[in-house]
Write a protein that holds these residues in place. Structure first.
Motif, mmCIF file in Angstrom:
data_model
loop_
_atom_site.group_PDB
_atom_site.id
_atom_site.type_symbol
_atom_site.label_atom_id
_atom_site.label_comp_id
_atom_site.label_asym_id
_atom_site.label_seq_id
_atom_site.Cartn_x
_atom_site.Cartn_y
_atom_site.Cartn_z
ATOM 1 N N VAL A 1 17.311 1.721 -16.698
ATOM 2 C CA VAL A 1 17.561 2.126 -15.533
ATOM 3 C C VAL A 1 18.906 1.558 -15.009
ATOM 4 N N GLU A 2 19.199 0.348 -15.417
ATOM 5 C CA GLU A 2 20.369 -0.426 -15.097
ATOM 6 C C GLU A 2 21.659 0.147 -15.536
ATOM 7 N N PRO A 3 21.449 0.517 -16.992
ATOM 8 C CA PRO A 3 22.999 1.105 -17.331
ATOM 9 C C PRO A 3 22.986 2.437 -17.201
ATOM 10 N N LEU A 4 21.923 3.224 -16.929
ATOM 11 C CA LEU A 4 21.854 4.499 -16.642
ATOM 12 C C LEU A 4 22.619 4.566 -15.036
ATOM 13 N N SER A 5 22.333 3.570 -14.058
ATOM 14 C CA SER A 5 22.936 3.508 -12.869
ATOM 15 C C SER A 5 24.198 3.481 -12.811
ATOM 16 N N VAL A 6 24.752 2.640 -13.701
ATOM 17 C CA VAL A 6 26.275 2.634 -14.001
ATOM 18 C C VAL A 6 26.735 4.010 -14.403
ATOM 19 N N ALA A 7 26.331 4.774 -15.053
ATOM 20 C CA ALA A 7 26.480 6.054 -15.542
ATOM 21 C C ALA A 7 26.636 7.092 -14.374
ATOM 22 N N VAL A 8 25.722 7.027 -13.607
ATOM 23 C CA VAL A 8 25.385 7.677 -12.530
ATOM 24 C C VAL A 8 26.375 7.367 -11.396
ATOM 25 N N HIS A 9 26.786 6.233 -11.275
ATOM 26 C CA HIS A 9 28.046 5.747 -10.327
ATOM 27 C C HIS A 9 29.253 6.359 -10.844
ATOM 28 N N LEU A 10 29.433 6.356 -12.238
ATOM 29 C CA LEU A 10 30.817 7.067 -12.669
ATOM 30 C C LEU A 10 30.961 8.338 -12.380
ATOM 31 N N VAL A 11 29.704 9.115 -12.774
ATOM 32 C CA VAL A 11 29.660 10.427 -12.669
ATOM 33 C C VAL A 11 29.944 10.906 -11.250
ATOM 34 N N ARG A 12 29.228 10.043 -10.350
ATOM 35 C CA ARG A 12 29.572 10.500 -8.791
ATOM 36 C C ARG A 12 30.940 10.076 -8.451
ATOM 37 N N GLN A 13 31.553 9.152 -8.929
ATOM 38 C CA GLN A 13 32.857 8.763 -8.653
ATOM 39 C C GLN A 13 33.919 9.999 -8.984
ATOM 40 N N GLY A 14 33.422 10.628 -10.058
ATOM 41 C CA GLY A 14 34.222 11.745 -10.386
ATOM 42 C C GLY A 14 33.763 12.839 -9.986
ATOM 43 N N ALA A 15 33.065 13.109 -8.884
ATOM 44 C CA ALA A 15 32.513 14.282 -8.432
ATOM 45 C C ALA A 15 32.217 15.349 -9.104
ATOM 46 N N VAL A 16 31.449 15.454 -10.116
ATOM 47 C CA VAL A 16 31.212 16.251 -11.333
ATOM 48 C C VAL A 16 30.067 17.257 -10.719
ATOM 49 N N ASN A 17 30.627 18.392 -10.810
ATOM 50 C CA ASN A 17 29.560 19.464 -10.348
ATOM 51 C C ASN A 17 29.506 20.517 -11.425
ATOM 52 N N PRO A 18 28.748 21.811 -11.328
ATOM 53 C CA PRO A 18 28.386 22.881 -11.892
ATOM 54 C C PRO A 18 29.744 23.518 -12.452
ATOM 55 N N ARG A 19 30.865 23.295 -12.083
ATOM 56 C CA ARG A 19 32.169 24.046 -12.407
ATOM 57 C C ARG A 19 32.960 22.919 -13.407
ATOM 58 N N SER A 20 32.451 21.690 -13.406
ATOM 59 C CA SER A 20 33.297 20.664 -13.931
ATOM 60 C C SER A 20 33.361 20.726 -15.551
ATOM 61 N N SER A 21 34.663 20.917 -16.134
ATOM 62 C CA SER A 21 34.658 20.322 -17.588
ATOM 63 C C SER A 21 34.901 18.657 -17.428
#
Length: 361
Positions: free
Chosen positions: A157-177
Motif C-alpha cells: 500500500v505504501e509504494p502504491l500510495s506513492v503511485a496514486v499521488h503521482l498520477v493525481r499530480q498529473g490529473a490523469v483522466n479517461p482521455r489521457s495518454s
C-alpha cells in the motif's frame, strides 16, 4: 549478524554504519499518546531508498549520522491500543502509513501533510523505520485492511500510495495518454493506477527489456525501449510515432530520476501537457527548459503521498483494479534480510518482502 531470538525485546534490522547491517534487540516501543497503537509488523517491502541509505548513507539533505532502523513499507497486526483509540481493535490487520506530520502547520491543515517540515518519516534520518518486530503509530495512520486484502498486499500500500499521488499530480483522466519512465515498482504501479483512472493509453519506458515485458503483462498498453546512442529528441520522436501519440503525450510521469528520461519525457509531451517528476536521481540535472517554455508545459513535483492517497490505494487493491500481488517476486525470512538487500541491490525481481520476526520461524 547476531541472534534475534530474544522474545522480550524488539528485534530490529539496523544500518549500523555505511554498508553495514546488523540485528539489534531494542526495547519494545511504548505508546507515546492515548491515540497510538502498537503493531506487530508482519511484512516489509525493501524500497530503493533503503538500499540507497545502506550503500551511500544519504539522500539529499537526509544523512545517516547514527544507527538507523530501515524499512517503511509495512503491514501488521495491532497488538496494543491507547485508551482513546476508537477506530482500531487488537487483532486488526493494518497497513502502516509511516510518516507522522506535526498536524498544526499550514501545510498539514491544507491536507498536504507530506510537505510538513516537521514530519517524522520512518527510516529517514534521524527516525527509525519499521523493520522490527513492533512499531508504534497514531491510530489514523494505521489503515484497516479489508478481508480480501492480504497482509502481503498491505505492505504494498505504501509504494502504491506513492503511485496514486503521482498520477493525481498529473490529473490523469479517461482521455489521457500517459507515458511512464521507469518500470520499477513505483513506475509499474503508476501504470496500473493510470489505467484504473481510465487512461486508455499507458506506455512504459525502461532500458531493461525484461521489465518492459513485465510491464506489458501487468498494466501498460505499450512499451518503449530507448535506442542506445540516440539523443532524447530522437527517442521522443520514435516513441510518439510507435505509439500513435500524435502531437505528444498528455501526461508524462518520471519514476526513474534518470536525466535521459527527464529530457525524453519533456520532448515527448504535447503542447500544454503535464510533466510529473517522482524519481530522484542526482540532486541537480540539466533540464530542457526551452522546450518546457515553448510548449507551455505544466511541470510538477511529487513527494510521497497526501490526504486520501492511502485509502484510495487500499480500495484499488480491494477492487482488483490494481493487482499488487503480482509485483511480489520474493518473500524472505527476517533472518535473511541482508541477503534480500543484496538481491535488491543487484536488481533481482520486482518487489522483495521481508517477513516479520514471528513469521520467519
Amino acid at each position: 549478524m547476531e541472534s534475534i531470538s530474544n522474545k522480550k525485546t524488539n528485534p530490529s534490522l539496523v544500518l549500523e554504519k555505511l554498508q553495514s547491517l546488523k540485528f539489534q534487540n531494542r526495547p519494545i516501543p511504548e505508546l507515546q499518546s492515548p491515540y497510538d497503537a502498537l503493531v506487530a509488523v508482519k511484512f516489509t517491502g525493501i524500497c530503493g531508498s533503503d538500499v540507497h541509505y545502506w550503500q551511500r548513507g544519504s539522500i539529499g539533505p537526509f544523512i545517516v549520522k547514527q544507527p538507523l532502523v530501515l524499512g517503511h513499507e509495512s503491514s501488521g497486526i495491532v497488538t496494543q491500543i491507547g485508551s482513546k483509540v476508537l477506530s482500531l481493535q487488537i487483532g486488526d490487520r493494518v497497513a502502516l502509513e509511516p510518516g507522522v506530520p506535526c498536524r498544526r502547520c499550514t501545510l498539514c491543515k491544507a491536507g498536504t501533510y507530506n510537505l510538513c517540515p516537521e514530519i517524522a518519516f520512518a527510516a529517514t534520518p534521524p527516525y527509525d523505520g519499521t523493520l522490527a518486530k513492533y512499531y508504534s503509530l497514531p491510530e489514523d495512520l494505521c489503515y484497516k485492511l479489508p478481508d480480501t486484502v492480504s497482509l502481503e498486499e498491505g505492505a504494498l500500500v505504501e509504494p502504491l500510495s506513492v503511485a496514486v499521488h503521482l498520477v493525481r499530480q498529473g490529473a490523469v483522466n479517461p482521455r489521457s495518454s500517459v507515458v511512464v519512465f521507469g518500470a520499477g515498482p513505483v513506475g509499474l504501479l503508476c501504470c496500473a493506477v493510470a489505467r484504473a483512472f481510465g487512461a486508455p493509453k499507458v506506455i512504459a519506458v525502461d532500458i531493461q527489456p525484461g521489465r518492459l515485458e513485465f510491464a506489458r503483462g501487468f498494466a501498460a498498453t505499450g512499451t518503449f525501449l530507448p535506442a542506445a546512442g540516440s539523443d532524447s529528441s530522437e527517442n521522443a520522436e520514435t516513441l510518439r510515432q510507435e505509439n500513435a501519440l500524435g502531437l505528444g503525450a498528455d501526461v508524462v510521469i518520471d519514476a526513474s530520476g534518470a536525466e535521459a528520461s527527464i529530457h525524453t519525457g519533456i520532448h515527448v509531451l504535447r503542447p500544454g501537457g503535464t510533466y510529473v517528476q517522482g524519481g530522484m536521481g542526482r540532486d541537480e540535472v540539466r533540464f530542457p527548459i526551452t522546450a518546457a517554455c515553448t510548449k507551455e508545459l505544466n511541470v510538477r513535483g511529487s513527494f510521497r503521498y497526501a490526504s486520501g492517497d492511502y485509502q484510495l490505494a487500499i480500495e484499488l487493491i480491494a477492487s482488483g483494479k490494481v493487482r499488487a500481488m503480482e509485483l511480489i517476486t520474493a518473500v524472505v525470512k527476517f533472518e535473511d534480510a541482508e541477503r534480500a538487500f543484496e538481491d535488491v541491490k543487484a536488481g533481482k525481481g520486482i518487489k522483495t518482502l521481508i517477513a516479520g520476526v514471528e513469521d520467519s520461524k
